[in-house]
Scaffold this motif. Structure first.
Motif, PDB file in Angstrom:
ATOM      1  N   ASP A  93       0.869  -1.167   0.000  1.00 24.27           N
ATOM      2  CA  ASP A  93       0.000   0.000   0.000  1.00 24.27           C
ATOM      3  C   ASP A  93       0.908   1.220   0.000  1.00 24.27           C
ATOM      4  OD1 ASP A  93      -2.777  -0.216  -0.250  1.00 24.27           O
ATOM      5  OD2 ASP A  93      -3.061  -0.883   1.802  1.00 24.27           O
ATOM      6  N   GLN A 277      -8.231   1.546   9.164  1.00 20.04           N
ATOM      7  CA  GLN A 277      -7.611   1.669   7.844  1.00 20.04           C
ATOM      8  C   GLN A 277      -8.633   2.175   6.854  1.00 20.04           C
ATOM      9  OE1 GLN A 277      -5.586  -1.880   6.462  1.00 20.04           O
ATOM     10  NE2 GLN A 277      -5.427  -1.065   4.397  1.00 20.04           N
ATOM     11  N   ALA A 278      -8.226   3.095   6.004  1.00 14.66           N
ATOM     12  CA  ALA A 278      -9.154   3.651   5.022  1.00 14.66           C
ATOM     13  C   ALA A 278      -8.416   4.013   3.746  1.00 14.66           C
ATOM     14  CB  ALA A 278      -9.854   4.875   5.605  1.00 14.66           C
ATOM     15  N   SER A 279      -9.188   4.268   2.698  1.00 11.56           N
ATOM     16  CA  SER A 279      -8.622   4.533   1.375  1.00 11.56           C
ATOM     17  C   SER A 279      -9.274   5.763   0.745  1.00 11.56           C
ATOM     18  CB  SER A 279      -8.840   3.320   0.467  1.00 11.56           C
ATOM     19  OG  SER A 279     -10.213   3.173   0.157  1.00 11.56           O
TER      20      SER A 279
ATOM     21  N   HIS B  52     -22.281  -0.701  -1.278  1.00 14.70           N
ATOM     22  CA  HIS B  52     -21.799   0.038  -0.106  1.00 14.70           C
ATOM     23  C   HIS B  52     -21.792  -0.818   1.150  1.00 14.70           C
ATOM     24  CE1 HIS B  52     -22.772   3.487  -2.808  1.00 14.70           C
ATOM     25  NE2 HIS B  52     -21.514   3.705  -2.473  1.00 14.70           N
ATOM     26  N   GLU B  55     -17.050  -3.711   3.036  1.00 15.41           N
ATOM     27  CA  GLU B  55     -16.291  -3.006   4.081  1.00 15.41           C
ATOM     28  C   GLU B  55     -14.791  -2.978   3.831  1.00 15.41           C
ATOM     29  OE1 GLU B  55     -18.493  -4.130   8.115  1.00 15.41           O
ATOM     30  OE2 GLU B  55     -18.136  -5.838   6.787  1.00 15.41           O
ATOM     31  N   PRO B  75      -6.307   0.999  -3.656  1.00 16.22           N
ATOM     32  CA  PRO B  75      -7.220   2.135  -3.446  1.00 16.22           C
ATOM     33  C   PRO B  75      -7.710   2.745  -4.755  1.00 16.22           C
ATOM     34  CG  PRO B  75      -4.956   2.738  -2.877  1.00 16.22           C
ATOM     35  CD  PRO B  75      -4.967   1.253  -3.091  1.00 16.22           C
ATOM     36  N   ILE B  76      -6.889   2.668  -5.795  1.00 20.13           N
ATOM     37  CA  ILE B  76      -7.298   3.225  -7.089  1.00 20.13           C
ATOM     38  C   ILE B  76      -8.486   2.449  -7.647  1.00 20.13           C
ATOM     39  CG2 ILE B  76      -6.567   3.395  -9.516  1.00 20.13           C
ATOM     40  CD1 ILE B  76      -3.818   4.273  -8.499  1.00 20.13           C
ATOM     41  N   ALA B  78     -10.592   0.560  -5.974  1.00 22.98           N
ATOM     42  CA  ALA B  78     -11.758   0.730  -5.096  1.00 22.98           C
ATOM     43  C   ALA B  78     -12.437   2.068  -5.368  1.00 22.98           C
ATOM     44  CB  ALA B  78     -11.331   0.635  -3.631  1.00 22.98           C
ATOM     45  N   SER B  79     -11.627   3.100  -5.514  1.00 29.94           N
ATOM     46  CA  SER B  79     -12.176   4.422  -5.804  1.00 29.94           C
ATOM     47  C   SER B  79     -12.893   4.417  -7.154  1.00 29.94           C
ATOM     48  CB  SER B  79     -11.019   5.438  -5.814  1.00 29.94           C
ATOM     49  OG  SER B  79     -11.357   6.599  -6.520  1.00 29.94           O
ATOM     50  N   TRP B  80     -12.337   3.691  -8.087  1.00 32.79           N
ATOM     51  CA  TRP B  80     -12.861   3.654  -9.460  1.00 32.79           C
ATOM     52  C   TRP B  80     -14.278   3.083  -9.516  1.00 32.79           C
ATOM     53  CZ3 TRP B  80     -11.235   6.636 -12.987  1.00 32.79           C
ATOM     54  CH2 TRP B  80     -11.342   6.355 -14.354  1.00 32.79           C
ATOM     55  N   GLY B  82     -16.278   3.347  -6.780  1.00 30.83           N
ATOM     56  CA  GLY B  82     -17.072   4.057  -5.776  1.00 30.83           C
ATOM     57  C   GLY B  82     -17.028   3.483  -4.372  1.00 30.83           C
ATOM     58  N   LEU B  83     -15.975   2.750  -4.041  1.00 31.25           N
ATOM     59  CA  LEU B  83     -15.935   2.096  -2.722  1.00 31.25           C
ATOM     60  C   LEU B  83     -15.122   2.862  -1.673  1.00 31.25           C
ATOM     61  CD1 LEU B  83     -15.557  -1.661  -3.758  1.00 31.25           C
ATOM     62  CD2 LEU B  83     -17.646  -0.426  -3.151  1.00 31.25           C
ATOM     63  N   SER B  84     -14.412   3.935  -2.027  1.00 27.21           N
ATOM     64  CA  SER B  84     -13.696   4.708  -1.010  1.00 27.21           C
ATOM     65  C   SER B  84     -14.718   5.137   0.048  1.00 27.21           C
ATOM     66  CB  SER B  84     -13.058   5.975  -1.615  1.00 27.21           C
ATOM     67  OG  SER B  84     -12.263   5.656  -2.718  1.00 27.21           O
ATOM     68  N   PRO B  85     -14.367   5.224   1.330  1.00 26.11           N
ATOM     69  CA  PRO B  85     -13.042   5.089   1.936  1.00 26.11           C
ATOM     70  C   PRO B  85     -12.792   3.745   2.608  1.00 26.11           C
ATOM     71  CG  PRO B  85     -14.478   6.114   3.520  1.00 26.11           C
ATOM     72  CD  PRO B  85     -15.337   5.700   2.350  1.00 26.11           C
ATOM     73  N   ILE B  86     -13.302   2.658   2.074  1.00 23.48           N
ATOM     74  CA  ILE B  86     -13.084   1.370   2.741  1.00 23.48           C
ATOM     75  C   ILE B  86     -11.596   1.007   2.760  1.00 23.48           C
ATOM     76  CG2 ILE B  86     -15.371   0.493   2.105  1.00 23.48           C
ATOM     77  CD1 ILE B  86     -13.920  -1.292   0.017  1.00 23.48           C
ATOM     78  N   SER B  87     -11.239   0.126   3.676  1.00 26.53           N
ATOM     79  CA  SER B  87      -9.876  -0.379   3.760  1.00 26.53           C
ATOM     80  C   SER B  87      -9.526  -1.146   2.482  1.00 26.53           C
ATOM     81  CB  SER B  87      -9.770  -1.314   4.974  1.00 26.53           C
ATOM     82  OG  SER B  87      -8.585  -2.062   4.913  1.00 26.53           O
ATOM     83  N   THR B  88      -8.371  -0.839   1.906  1.00 26.24           N
ATOM     84  CA  THR B  88      -7.953  -1.509   0.670  1.00 26.24           C
ATOM     85  C   THR B  88      -6.483  -1.888   0.764  1.00 26.24           C
ATOM     86  OG1 THR B  88      -7.230   0.515  -0.470  1.00 26.24           O
ATOM     87  CG2 THR B  88      -9.550  -0.082  -0.696  1.00 26.24           C
ATOM     88  N   LEU B  89      -6.121  -3.010   0.229  1.00 23.30           N
ATOM     89  CA  LEU B  89      -4.712  -3.381   0.193  1.00 23.30           C
ATOM     90  C   LEU B  89      -4.445  -4.337  -0.944  1.00 23.30           C
ATOM     91  CD1 LEU B  89      -3.925  -6.234   2.586  1.00 23.30           C
ATOM     92  CD2 LEU B  89      -6.005  -4.954   2.995  1.00 23.30           C
TER      93      LEU B  89
END
Lengths: 423, 423
Positions: A93, A277-279, B52, B55, B75-76, B78-80, B82-89
């Motif tokens: 990350d 943790q957030a994104s 949504h 998580e 995160p890119i 997830a954002s793409w 519409g899932l921000s701000p969930i935890s992403t890795l």
């Protein structure tokens, strides 16, 4: 913003030990060497610990792919210290890689799958020329929407700094205060890349000029030095050289164990009592540039899990990849009101003897920033401070609660972990 | 070998849905496009599901760093969608990246932290020229001890094939049988990169020769074709072109949920009842080259958690990056005795109508091998087969237990997951 439902972990997790390599520029060392150095540092502090008790290895690493042409690094490092065939994986990350690895290792223990997990972070960056390092780090930004328009990381954080200065009429001298403080701390950290205060750096430059028969700059104090482009060249206004964390090689490890067995590993465990943790997406999607939404959300989750608030935090290691980032972090985490972090920095509130010591290790600025190692490196400092073994840089007042704040990119990832000493 | 103490997960985990992009070579698509395609495939199959509710996002990706100059991909993506701000890795374990991501996501659910997690795998490989792809894949091997002596992956698996042939007097025709079978299956999979049987490929080559007025090869069946270097050029003896999985672009996703809420997401959940993961060092450290110790250990863990043995597995997707790898996998997993896998392949035991159907999807060979997507792609096939919706390639006999076997490198990582349909 979506608010996550808060959930209790099925069981608690403790840090039973930490280890660090020296951070710096080491042409003769690769990732394996750095990792071994950190691993042996841990082992040296763990009396009677048999490493074969380790059941899994979680590695944070940004891009040994690019830096060393070596992907798939986790099983290689585990094998190198004799841990095969345990489960191994690399988490990426960006600069938050090992802060996230630590959190994921904690979840794996909480799941019941493991009791004893080694978390590592490593990055070998100086293998590339500096322009190639900047390009490699640039892959942590959004190639399509950020990099393609010409940004690299100093530019991103410079944009955040100007937005912050504009919004809050902040005095840019605050950045100097962050840098001076972190060098003051790093000077007392035997693992740090820079073990000189900025005053010492200034004096040695003056000395060298005198020795070479050149005109000696008329710097009287650090502020003279930092405001002179000859001392502190501009990188991306208002971020100058001493606002930027360095390119570093280094490794860090932490041993995580389930809470119920922590005391069989060490007399001084610290407990992981909160984690979040957030994104986020790319910078153009943000409402503003003077805060990091993922940090707000990660902090909120961590505080809620720990059932604590910002005022309960005795010490914190935050992600000062640039000086502006530390000021924003102290606001995102609620240590100071929005727009007041710059004043707090000037007033010395974040110094070792201030009301809220931040980056007593020297931070990314002075300790160094081997990006994949930074998150676990932060935990190593919290471990030492909470256990009263931080030597000359020990914070007084018997700190009990410590927090780490680790950011990837410009806040596309943020992970916040909170630790408690119970003894 | 260290045997891991077996531990129960604190709660169960189910797969509530799967999605795939088409696998293949798509010059016009990048990782984002492929991921969106798989995500929409999942969403299209999940009636009334609100994304949504997701998580956290666990992404398996080998090296978008190298393939697209885009690290920090989780995160890119997830954002793409519409899932921000969930935890992403992002998790990287070479070609086992998303099999490991799925396991780690399951542990995160078992920990109590999350109830609903999206797991993804993606790789965009055809952005590089083929020599650069081979070099990028080579970073999954040990740069210091394997790559430096001139090996790339076809060479590694060729060495394993010759060791296997020598040890067990195996007939190399067995490799043809694996390849023919997997193409037979892939031909029936609408997501597969190669939708032709080898016989069809042979016939179309003959046709083309005739059309162009060239001499028409005298191939009568697939074996003629595969044993002729004009049909099946040698890559690294005894591994020829049709022994090797292709370079692919693709993405796969799976929705994991905690067991107790699975039925509110789908009428046809499958439950993850066993999981194991193990690691190993470089090839020179192995006792022999005809088995993969990490696969033995990961399988052992998974069987023990599921309280099942090899004979209980109705269908399996195994990591056939090369045909020899499928034969070794069927032995490592205990489907056949050591040294007997090649005969089982010749006898058709792993065919769709055999006693132990393996790689009904077409496997990496015919479905394609976008490396970071492969592990989750395997689960998508198990989901379909266990739920009886695999169309023309559906295995008869109402399969109930399915297994996935996902390997990174030459076995530096192996992850085995076992799934059960309960309805």
């Amino acid at each position: 913003m979506i608010l996550m439902p808060e959930k209790k972990l099925k069981r608690g997790v403790a840090v039973a030990g930490v280890g660090l390599s020296k951070f710096g520029a080491f042409p003769e060392k690769n990732s394996r060497d750095l990792f071994v150095e950190a691993f042996l540092d841990l082992m040296g502090s763990m009396k009677g610990f048999d490493p074969h008790q380790i059941e899994a290895f979680y590695l944070g690493n940004f891009s040994s792919d690019q830096f060393e042409k070596q992907a798939h690094l986790a099983p290689i490092l585990a094998s190198w210290v004799g841990l095969s065939p345990i489960s191994t994986l690399r988490i990426e990350d960006a600069c938050a890689s090992s802060g996230v690895a630590l959190r994921q290792a904690a979840l794996a223990i909480a799941s019941g799958q493991y009791d004893v997990v080694l978390v590592g972070g490593v990055e070998k960056m100086t293998s590339l020329e500096i322009a190639a390092v900047t390009e490699a780090l640039g892959t942590a930004a959004d190639a399509q929407f950020e990099v393609s328009v010409g940004f690299t990381f100093p530019g991103f954080y410079a944009a955040m700094a100007t937005a912050y200065m504009h919004e809050f009429q902040a005095d840019p001298k605050a950045f100097y205060h962050v840098s001076i403080k972190n060098h003051n701390n790093g000077a007392l950290n035997e693992y740090a890349q820079f073990r000189q205060t900025i005053r010492e750096i200034m004096e040695s430059k003056k000395e060298r000029a005198a020795q070479k028969g050149r005109p000696v700059p008329a710097w009287e104090d650090e502020f003279d030095f930092l405001s002179d482009p000859k001392g502190n060249p501009m990188v991306a206004w208002p971020m100058a050289l001493f606002d930027c964390s360095p390119v570093s090689d280094g490794a860090a490890v932490a041993l995580l164990v389930s809470e119920e067995i922590a005391n069989s590993f060490t007399e001084t465990p610290i407990y992981m009592i909160g984690s979040g943790q957030a994104s986020d997406g790319a910078l153009p999607e943000r409402e503003n540039l003077y805060s990091i939404p993922a940090a707000l959300e990660a902090g909120r989750q961590a505080y809620q899990m720990a059932n604590l608030g910002p005022d309960d935090i005795d010490i914190a290691e935050v992600h000062d990849c640039f000086t502006i980032a530390e000021i924003i972090a102290t606001e995102d985490l609620g240590f100071f009101d929005r727009g007041k972090g710059w004043q707090a920095a000037i007033e010395g509130k974040t110094a070792r003897d201030g009301i809220r010591p931040v980056n007593t290790s020297g931070g990314l600025k002075a300790k160094g920033h081997p990006v994949g190692a930074t998150g676990v490196g932060q935990v190593a400092e919290i471990w030492k401070q909470l256990n009263g073994i931080a030597g000359e840089r020990q914070v007084q007042g018997n700190p009990k609660i410590g927090l780490t704040h680790n950011v990837g990119g410009t806040g596309q990832t943020c992970v916040v972990n909170i630790f408690e000493r119970r003894a």
